[in-house]
Design a protein around this motif. Structure first.
Motif, mmCIF file in Angstrom:
data_model
loop_
_atom_site.group_PDB
_atom_site.id
_atom_site.type_symbol
_atom_site.label_atom_id
_atom_site.label_comp_id
_atom_site.label_asym_id
_atom_site.label_seq_id
_atom_site.Cartn_x
_atom_site.Cartn_y
_atom_site.Cartn_z
ATOM 1 N N GLY A 19 0.844 -1.184 0.000
ATOM 2 C CA GLY A 19 0.000 0.000 0.000
ATOM 3 C C GLY A 19 0.881 1.234 0.000
ATOM 4 O O GLY A 19 2.105 1.142 -0.209
ATOM 5 N N LEU A 20 0.288 2.386 0.252
ATOM 6 C CA LEU A 20 1.030 3.634 0.306
ATOM 7 C C LEU A 20 0.757 4.352 1.624
ATOM 8 O O LEU A 20 -0.380 4.390 2.099
ATOM 9 N N SER A 21 1.805 4.920 2.193
ATOM 10 C CA SER A 21 1.654 5.742 3.383
ATOM 11 C C SER A 21 1.119 7.109 2.967
ATOM 12 O O SER A 21 1.085 7.440 1.778
ATOM 13 N N PRO A 22 0.681 7.941 3.923
ATOM 14 C CA PRO A 22 0.220 9.297 3.572
ATOM 15 C C PRO A 22 1.261 10.103 2.810
ATOM 16 O O PRO A 22 0.918 11.011 2.047
ATOM 17 N N LYS A 23 2.540 9.771 2.986
ATOM 18 C CA LYS A 23 3.605 10.497 2.287
ATOM 19 C C LYS A 23 3.991 9.860 0.959
ATOM 20 O O LYS A 23 4.915 10.318 0.289
ATOM 21 N N GLY A 24 3.297 8.794 0.587
ATOM 22 C CA GLY A 24 3.569 8.157 -0.691
ATOM 23 C C GLY A 24 4.610 7.063 -0.661
ATOM 24 O O GLY A 24 5.012 6.563 -1.720
ATOM 25 N N SER A 25 5.043 6.661 0.533
ATOM 26 C CA SER A 25 6.023 5.580 0.646
ATOM 27 C C SER A 25 5.312 4.227 0.606
ATOM 28 O O SER A 25 4.187 4.086 1.086
ATOM 29 N N LEU A 26 6.007 3.241 0.033
ATOM 30 C CA LEU A 26 5.451 1.903 -0.057
ATOM 31 C C LEU A 26 5.339 1.288 1.332
ATOM 32 O O LEU A 26 6.256 1.389 2.149
ATOM 33 N N THR A 27 4.206 0.635 1.602
ATOM 34 C CA THR A 27 4.022 -0.120 2.834
ATOM 35 C C THR A 27 3.854 -1.593 2.487
ATOM 36 O O THR A 27 3.356 -1.930 1.410
ATOM 37 N N ILE A 28 4.280 -2.461 3.400
ATOM 38 C CA ILE A 28 4.284 -3.901 3.141
ATOM 39 C C ILE A 28 3.575 -4.637 4.266
ATOM 40 O O ILE A 28 3.870 -4.426 5.445
ATOM 41 N N GLU A 29 2.637 -5.502 3.891
ATOM 42 C CA GLU A 29 1.989 -6.409 4.838
ATOM 43 C C GLU A 29 2.297 -7.837 4.423
ATOM 44 O O GLU A 29 2.138 -8.204 3.255
ATOM 45 N N MET A 30 2.763 -8.631 5.364
ATOM 46 C CA MET A 30 3.072 -10.034 5.073
ATOM 47 C C MET A 30 2.979 -10.855 6.346
ATOM 48 O O MET A 30 3.207 -10.330 7.448
ATOM 49 N N PRO A 31 2.631 -12.130 6.236
ATOM 50 C CA PRO A 31 2.527 -12.979 7.418
ATOM 51 C C PRO A 31 3.875 -13.116 8.121
ATOM 52 O O PRO A 31 4.924 -13.151 7.484
ATOM 53 N N GLY A 32 3.819 -13.166 9.446
ATOM 54 C CA GLY A 32 5.023 -13.448 10.216
ATOM 55 C C GLY A 32 5.771 -12.245 10.728
ATOM 56 O O GLY A 32 6.760 -12.390 11.456
ATOM 57 N N LEU A 33 5.333 -11.035 10.365
ATOM 58 C CA LEU A 33 6.022 -9.847 10.864
ATOM 59 C C LEU A 33 5.773 -9.685 12.361
ATOM 60 O O LEU A 33 4.661 -9.905 12.848
ATOM 61 N N ASP A 34 6.806 -9.278 13.080
ATOM 62 C CA ASP A 34 6.677 -9.073 14.524
ATOM 63 C C ASP A 34 6.159 -7.673 14.828
ATOM 64 O O ASP A 34 6.748 -6.919 15.603
ATOM 65 N N GLN A 35 5.075 -7.307 14.178
ATOM 66 C CA GLN A 35 4.485 -5.992 14.423
ATOM 67 C C GLN A 35 3.065 -6.028 13.881
ATOM 68 O O GLN A 35 2.755 -6.759 12.948
ATOM 69 N N SER A 36 2.210 -5.223 14.478
ATOM 70 C CA SER A 36 0.810 -5.201 14.055
ATOM 71 C C SER A 36 0.597 -4.336 12.826
ATOM 72 O O SER A 36 -0.268 -4.621 11.994
ATOM 73 N N ALA A 37 1.388 -3.272 12.676
ATOM 74 C CA ALA A 37 1.233 -2.362 11.549
ATOM 75 C C ALA A 37 2.127 -2.794 10.382
ATOM 76 O O ALA A 37 3.129 -3.481 10.576
ATOM 77 N N PRO A 38 1.781 -2.406 9.163
ATOM 78 C CA PRO A 38 2.630 -2.726 8.008
ATOM 79 C C PRO A 38 4.000 -2.061 8.130
ATOM 80 O O PRO A 38 4.165 -1.051 8.825
ATOM 81 N N ILE A 39 4.987 -2.620 7.448
ATOM 82 C CA ILE A 39 6.300 -1.976 7.338
ATOM 83 C C ILE A 39 6.161 -0.760 6.433
ATOM 84 O O ILE A 39 5.594 -0.849 5.338
ATOM 85 N N VAL A 40 6.648 0.369 6.883
ATOM 86 C CA VAL A 40 6.670 1.573 6.043
ATOM 87 C C VAL A 40 8.085 1.724 5.515
ATOM 88 O O VAL A 40 9.027 1.927 6.277
ATOM 89 N N THR A 41 8.249 1.615 4.218
ATOM 90 C CA THR A 41 9.576 1.691 3.619
ATOM 91 C C THR A 41 9.972 3.140 3.379
ATOM 92 O O THR A 41 9.185 4.071 3.606
ATOM 93 N N ASN A 42 11.160 3.314 2.871
ATOM 94 C CA ASN A 42 11.642 4.645 2.511
ATOM 95 C C ASN A 42 11.590 4.856 1.006
ATOM 96 O O ASN A 42 12.215 5.766 0.482
ATOM 97 N N ASP A 43 10.836 4.002 0.315
ATOM 98 C CA ASP A 43 10.749 4.079 -1.141
ATOM 99 C C ASP A 43 9.410 4.652 -1.577
ATOM 100 O O ASP A 43 8.347 4.132 -1.207
ATOM 101 N N LEU A 44 9.466 5.709 -2.359
ATOM 102 C CA LEU A 44 8.251 6.286 -2.931
ATOM 103 C C LEU A 44 7.805 5.411 -4.092
ATOM 104 O O LEU A 44 8.629 4.937 -4.883
ATOM 105 N N ALA A 45 6.507 5.187 -4.200
ATOM 106 C CA ALA A 45 6.023 4.229 -5.187
ATOM 107 C C ALA A 45 4.734 4.703 -5.838
ATOM 108 O O ALA A 45 4.016 5.559 -5.315
ATOM 109 N N GLU A 46 4.461 4.111 -6.993
ATOM 110 C CA GLU A 46 3.172 4.256 -7.665
ATOM 111 C C GLU A 46 2.477 2.908 -7.554
ATOM 112 O O GLU A 46 3.026 1.886 -7.953
ATOM 113 N N LEU A 47 1.276 2.921 -7.001
ATOM 114 C CA LEU A 47 0.565 1.677 -6.738
ATOM 115 C C LEU A 47 -0.419 1.391 -7.871
ATOM 116 O O LEU A 47 -1.255 2.234 -8.218
#
Length: 352
Positions: free
Chosen positions: A219-247
């Motif tokens: 997905g995309l964060s409010p700032k346009g950075s790519l977010t990642i959801e995947m099974p097994g992450l040790d966190q409830s929220a998606p990973i917010v990357t430092n990469d700007l993306a077009e979805l």
């Protein structure tokens, strides 16, 4: 599926894991590197995590603890995507101190593959002898692939090639259009246990879009950075990357550039990576687009190039700006700097 099989095939010989681990790195059987035994000792150890380190491209390398089950799921996704079958040969030519090299070992373990090893700095001449029995799968960084391209016939010894570790230069991508190997660019990071998405570089399915592997959503964060959801992450929220993306959708995306590389000049936002792509085919030296403070614009774009100051070359590059770049994309200054600072994996550290 067991993530701790009893045996591992290395360079055509099946070894019992227990014996390898018990003998330790000091007594390595022929064809077995001590780094491999060190990793097997960690993988088969009592802890439920393995320790890995980030590449250091955006700051000092830091230790990360990944659950072994999480790493195993990453390996399984790759085995499924590339349809790797027991007994097929896997080429390991990446350092085992990084997650990409460790994952090659885990894929061989879980997939019952023949893990064939080569030094990361090898010229891969042996691939010329593998045309009839090519390696089914290999992973390399761009510098290794560039070296391999000096001998295009060696690609006949590779069935599928995964390229990661840093951005893929446009010149390299162009050169790979003529090789017989199915080449893929990867997107991922240490925190996700290597790639979460792939894009085909050559062949009829070539694209600039990344496609997520099984069970992974973006997905995309409010700032346009790519977010990642995947099974097994040790966190409830998606990973917010430092990469700007077009979805395109929740499993398909295009990378625009790093958020911390974005330059705002005269109120306009510029993505250095996009400008660099336009110039890569024309400038033979390593370079990057950076910025310097400017009283009028706030910041002005500059081209930083890895070579000694050369006035004639400077004029030539200025002409290339007019040929390849839109008016407002053209750097205001050329900075000559040699050598660039790089991470251990070869990524340029963008410092003026």
């Amino acid at each position: 599926m067991t993530i701790f099989p009893d045996t591992l095939c290395v360079n055509g010989t099946v070894h019992r894991i227990k014996r390898l681990v018990q003998e330790g790195a000091q007594v390595c059987p022929p064809g077995i590197e001590s780094d491999l035994i060190d990793f097997l000792t960690q993988w088969y150890g009592p802890e439920n995590t393995i320790t890995v380190h980030t590449s250091g491209s955006t700051g000092p390398p830091k230790a990360i603890f990944l659950k072994k089950t999480f790493v195993a799921q990453s390996a399984m996704r790759t085995l499924e995507f590339f349809e790797l079958k027991p007994g097929q040969r896997l080429l390991l030519c990446l350092p085992l101190r990084y997650i990409a090299g460790k994952l090659m070992v885990v894929r061989a373990l879980l997939g019952r593959l023949d893990l064939c090893t080569a030094e990361p700095t090898d010229g891969f001449a042996f691939l010329s002898q593998c045309r009839d029995t090519p390696f089914r799968f290999a992973a390399m960084v761009p510098n290794q692939v560039t070296k391999l391209l000096a001998y295009p016939e060696r690609f006949e010894g590779l069935g599928a090639l995964l390229i990661g570790g840093s951005a893929l230069p446009a010149t390299l991508e162009t050169a790979l259009q003529t090789v017989p190997t199915a080449c893929f660019a990867s997107y991922g990071m240490t925190e996700t246990a290597t790639h979460i998405a792939l894009r085909r570089i050559n062949g009829p399915d070539a694209s600039d879009l990344f496609h997520c592997l099984r069970d992974i959503c973006v997905g995309l964060s409010p700032k346009g950075s790519l977010t990642i959801e995947m099974p097994g992450l040790d966190q409830s929220a998606p990973i917010v990357t430092n990469d700007l993306a077009e979805l395109i959708d929740s499993a398909t995306f295009r990378i625009l550039g790093r958020a911390d590389n974005v330059i705002i000049s005269g109120g306009i936002k510029y993505f250095p990576e996009i400008i660099e792509k336009k110039l890569e085919k024309a400038i033979e030296h390593p370079f990057f687009i950076g910025s310097l403070p400017d009283e009028t614009l706030g910041h002005c774009m500059v081209l930083v190039i890895e070579t000694m100051l050369d006035k004639l070359f400077e004029k030539k590059v200025a002409q290339l700006f007019e040929q390849y770049l839109d008016r407002y994309e053209r750097p205001k200054k050329i900075v000559f700097k040699k050598p660039f600072k790089r991470t251990e994996t070869g990524k340029i550290i963008r410092q003026l």
